[in-house]
Design an enzyme around this catalytic site. Sequence first.
Site, PDB file in Angstrom:
ATOM      1  N   ASP A 126     -14.136 -16.495   6.731  1.00  0.00           N
ATOM      2  CA  ASP A 126     -12.743 -16.144   6.455  1.00  0.00           C
ATOM      3  C   ASP A 126     -12.031 -16.001   7.801  1.00  0.00           C
ATOM      4  O   ASP A 126     -12.123 -14.963   8.451  1.00  0.00           O
ATOM      5  CB  ASP A 126     -12.711 -14.838   5.643  1.00  0.00           C
TER       6      ASP A 126
ATOM      7  N   LYS B 164      -2.316 -16.956   6.960  1.00  0.00           N
ATOM      8  CA  LYS B 164      -1.481 -16.203   7.913  1.00  0.00           C
ATOM      9  C   LYS B 164      -0.769 -17.087   8.942  1.00  0.00           C
ATOM     10  O   LYS B 164       0.277 -17.657   8.643  1.00  0.00           O
ATOM     11  CB  LYS B 164      -2.307 -15.125   8.607  1.00  0.00           C
TER      12      LYS B 164
ATOM     13  N   TYR C 274     -12.807  -7.206   5.293  1.00  0.00           N
ATOM     14  CA  TYR C 274     -11.618  -7.234   4.446  1.00  0.00           C
ATOM     15  C   TYR C 274     -11.297  -8.691   4.126  1.00  0.00           C
ATOM     16  O   TYR C 274     -11.249  -9.532   5.030  1.00  0.00           O
ATOM     17  CB  TYR C 274     -10.413  -6.580   5.148  1.00  0.00           C
TER      18      TYR C 274
ATOM     19  N   TYR D 113       0.830  -1.211   0.000  1.00  0.00           N
ATOM     20  CA  TYR D 113       0.000   0.000   0.000  1.00  0.00           C
ATOM     21  C   TYR D 113       0.867   1.264   0.000  1.00  0.00           C
ATOM     22  O   TYR D 113       0.713   2.137   0.858  1.00  0.00           O
ATOM     23  CB  TYR D 113      -0.953  -0.002   1.204  1.00  0.00           C
TER      24      TYR D 113
HETATM   25  N1  PMP Z   1      -8.689 -12.353   4.664  1.00  0.00           N
HETATM   26  C1  PMP Z   1      -8.427 -11.696   5.799  1.00  0.00           C
HETATM   27  C2  PMP Z   1      -9.439 -11.703   6.906  1.00  0.00           C
HETATM   28  C3  PMP Z   1      -7.218 -11.020   5.959  1.00  0.00           C
HETATM   29  O1  PMP Z   1      -6.964 -10.334   7.093  1.00  0.00           O
HETATM   30  C4  PMP Z   1      -6.268 -11.065   4.895  1.00  0.00           C
HETATM   31  C5  PMP Z   1      -4.912 -10.381   4.994  1.00  0.00           C
HETATM   32  N2  PMP Z   1      -4.832  -9.259   5.753  1.00  0.00           N
HETATM   33  C6  PMP Z   1      -6.600 -11.776   3.735  1.00  0.00           C
HETATM   34  C7  PMP Z   1      -7.807 -12.410   3.654  1.00  0.00           C
HETATM   35  C8  PMP Z   1      -5.647 -11.835   2.559  1.00  0.00           C
HETATM   36  O2  PMP Z   1      -4.550 -12.623   2.850  1.00  0.00           O
HETATM   37  P1  PMP Z   1      -3.183 -12.444   2.040  1.00  0.00           P
HETATM   38  O3  PMP Z   1      -2.640 -11.109   2.432  1.00  0.00           O
HETATM   39  O4  PMP Z   1      -2.336 -13.594   2.511  1.00  0.00           O
HETATM   40  O5  PMP Z   1      -3.508 -12.538   0.585  1.00  0.00           O
END
Ligand code: PMP
Length: 411
Positions: A238, A267, A141, A13
């Site tokens: 998610d 993650k 997100y 970003y």
């Molecule tokens: N979903 C959520 C809830 C996240 O917090 C993130 C990353 N911040 C992602 C998806 C995307 O993961 P990545 O950055 O490994 O593509």
Amino acid sequence: MDTFDQQHIWHAYAKTPSPNANYKVLSADGVYLNLAGDKRVIDGMSSWWSAIHGYNHPVLNKAITTQLAKMAHVMFGGLTHDPAIRLAKTLIEITPDNLTQVFFTDSGSVAVESALKMALQYWHNKGQIDKQKFVTIRGGYHGDTFGAMSVCDPDNGMHHLFSGVLPQHYFVKSPALAPMDEALADLEATLKQHSKNIAAMILEPVVQNAGGMRIYNPQYLTKAKALCKAHDVLFILDEIATGFGRTGELFAFEYTEVEPDILCLGKALTGGYMTLAATLTSVKISSGVGTLMHGPTFMANPLACSVANASIELLLKSNWQDNVARIEQHFHAQLAPLKQHVKVADVRILGAIGIVEMVDEIDAESVQDFLIEQGVWLRPYGKLLYTMPPFTISEQALLTITNAIQLVVNT
Ligand code: PMP
């Protein structure tokens, strides 16, 4: 400060060339990042939620070097390997009973893309070809790829930059921003009117992370799932940011009784060592999907699967619940009182997540420099100053983080 980096490398970003220099990390151990210029700082970010055991952990290092001696990578079409088989077995074991089919990807965003694709292919194969939309709660997100972006918050996400390109989906009130009954009524009304066009609902369970760091009542999940089920809409959770203990439960959906149809993990899956994600679903959905049209080159990377296996074993053998509860108590003692401060709009705490929302926008660059002087690495954004440290952090190191946050608020 590295001028080549600043001139040529695009960071997260950010602009290139960059108006600001990035701090160079020479090495990391435990909860510490060792920066160029002999500066040692406590990582209060766990490298964006992932480094739950801290850095340079002997068990995790060994998992990678042992696997490296066998093979670093092989394609996952027509070939398989033990690290992936073992990891899939573990994930099936520690997630709800209905989730028995595992698709490995190389990042969280791609795990979300494959979840969305599963839902679309499932309905398409059932002849429900109009089910091509998704519904989600505002303030979410889910990643930076196009499918994931299209279900991020429409106002603070990146929709305005890509309007006309991003598919339009349904956004309903978030239980973190509206009373739960109101949020459920909004969802119900949307499902009643549009479910013939909706393939799935997608949301982050209990904590909405990068979209605003908000926490909501887990009961919403149970009720939202029931509404989705009644309207023939799949339910995708998610857990990429919340999974593996961060909220105080192994998975945030365990705060309530809810079985997602599709679950995304990432993650902390590898203890923050390597990039890996997984999308799990039921045999009912997978058999409806048929051939899933997805297959990244580096899916199920053996090094990443090996370190994920070691990280999950390490986590489950540890007293992580006590550690997360201890961190939560510390935040209640040290951060919660900041709520009274005139400059603070809100303080939110859950598990090993501590969030201070300021009244005004934070000058991220200068606050970050100040925090580094205090020996702490945090990455504020917007009005949010927050921390989610490794679970292994000591009381002393935690106090350094929360003292630094207090100083930022008080100066
Ligand atoms: N979903 C959520 C809830 C996240 O917090 C993130 C990353 N911040 C992602 C998806 C995307 O993961 P990545 O950055 O490994 O593509």
